[in-house]
Design a protein around this motif. Sequence first.
Motif, PDB file in Angstrom:
ATOM      1  N   ALA A  66      -6.073   8.712  -2.110  1.00  0.00           N
ATOM      2  CA  ALA A  66      -7.391   8.501  -2.727  1.00  0.00           C
ATOM      3  C   ALA A  66      -8.340   7.893  -1.683  1.00  0.00           C
ATOM      4  O   ALA A  66      -7.896   7.208  -0.765  1.00  0.00           O
ATOM      5  N   CYS A 117      -6.080   0.478  -5.560  1.00  0.00           N
ATOM      6  CA  CYS A 117      -6.327   1.911  -5.765  1.00  0.00           C
ATOM      7  C   CYS A 117      -6.266   2.212  -7.262  1.00  0.00           C
ATOM      8  O   CYS A 117      -5.285   1.868  -7.926  1.00  0.00           O
ATOM      9  N   CYS A 145      -1.387   7.492  -2.031  1.00  0.00           N
ATOM     10  CA  CYS A 145      -1.713   8.707  -2.788  1.00  0.00           C
ATOM     11  C   CYS A 145      -2.849   9.515  -2.179  1.00  0.00           C
ATOM     12  O   CYS A 145      -3.160  10.603  -2.659  1.00  0.00           O
ATOM     13  N   CYS A 164      -6.104   5.924   0.773  1.00  0.00           N
ATOM     14  CA  CYS A 164      -4.952   5.187   0.247  1.00  0.00           C
ATOM     15  C   CYS A 164      -3.680   5.711   0.915  1.00  0.00           C
ATOM     16  O   CYS A 164      -3.411   6.907   0.889  1.00  0.00           O
ATOM     17  N   VAL A 224      -6.058   5.066  -8.551  1.00  0.00           N
ATOM     18  CA  VAL A 224      -5.230   6.250  -8.810  1.00  0.00           C
ATOM     19  C   VAL A 224      -3.755   5.874  -8.916  1.00  0.00           C
ATOM     20  O   VAL A 224      -3.077   6.217  -9.878  1.00  0.00           O
ATOM     21  N   CYS A 225      -3.247   5.150  -7.907  1.00  0.00           N
ATOM     22  CA  CYS A 225      -1.800   4.890  -7.893  1.00  0.00           C
ATOM     23  C   CYS A 225      -1.446   3.416  -8.035  1.00  0.00           C
ATOM     24  O   CYS A 225      -0.282   3.081  -8.219  1.00  0.00           O
TER      25      CYS A 225
HETATM   26 FE    FE Z   1      -3.482   5.338  -4.200  1.00  0.00          FE
END
Ligand code: FE
Length: 236
Positions: free
Chosen positions: A228, A190, A226, A223, A192-193
């Motif tokens: 996503a 991911c 998070c 995800c 994002v995280c």
């Molecule tokens: Fe994530």
Amino acid sequence: MTDKLDPRVFHLLSYGMYVVSSKSGKKINGCIVNAVAQVAATPPRIAVSVNKENLTHDYITKSGIFSISILDENTPMKFIGRLGFQTGRDVDKLRDIQYELGTDDCPVITEHSLGFLEAKVIDQVDVGTHTVFIGEVMRGQRLREGTPLTYSYYHQVKRGRTSKRAATYMPPAPKAEPPEKISKVQEYQCEVCGWIYNPELGDPDNGIPPGTPFEDLPEDWTCPLCGANKAQFKAI
Ligand code: FE
């Protein structure tokens, strides 16, 4: 013995997973923290380290009170992701999360919580990126039986990631040459995280059995940490 600092030593310290919550006027918020400790017995006092960028930090500074909820080992990653990887400046983090209003209407998260402590700030120490708030405990209660979620369980069993705002965050070390790939399954990360999807493990919390390739995940899969979407994952 050398006089060098080996950053791996920090990994030997033990932590838990907690929600620290506070309020400002009628506004309430909470976030995940791992550095909480009881630091005195009579009267009972606790310390919590909170990143200065967190909205909850502002609220504790303003109201002088906070609560700590001790998370259960079975806490879903989505719950942790909501409180740990999103900000109360953008979303109402406590919406759809069970909580009660405690002393002076300070929120106390009761969902996935084995128990809680309410404290009033008696001192605070600026430690750079974070503030350590020292609180005198006013009230505390056990809510249910269970095993407290430790930070190492979160990482090793639940495959959780460390938020850049955690007191224990360390930037990743420069990548060493990857060991030779021996028909290794394709993992996706991911963006994002940082959570990694491993097809061998799947995502059982969300109905994805072990052995499911990333390509076969439903298009609406997100995800687990998070939220996503699939497009925000890249092959690693
Ligand atoms: Fe994530």
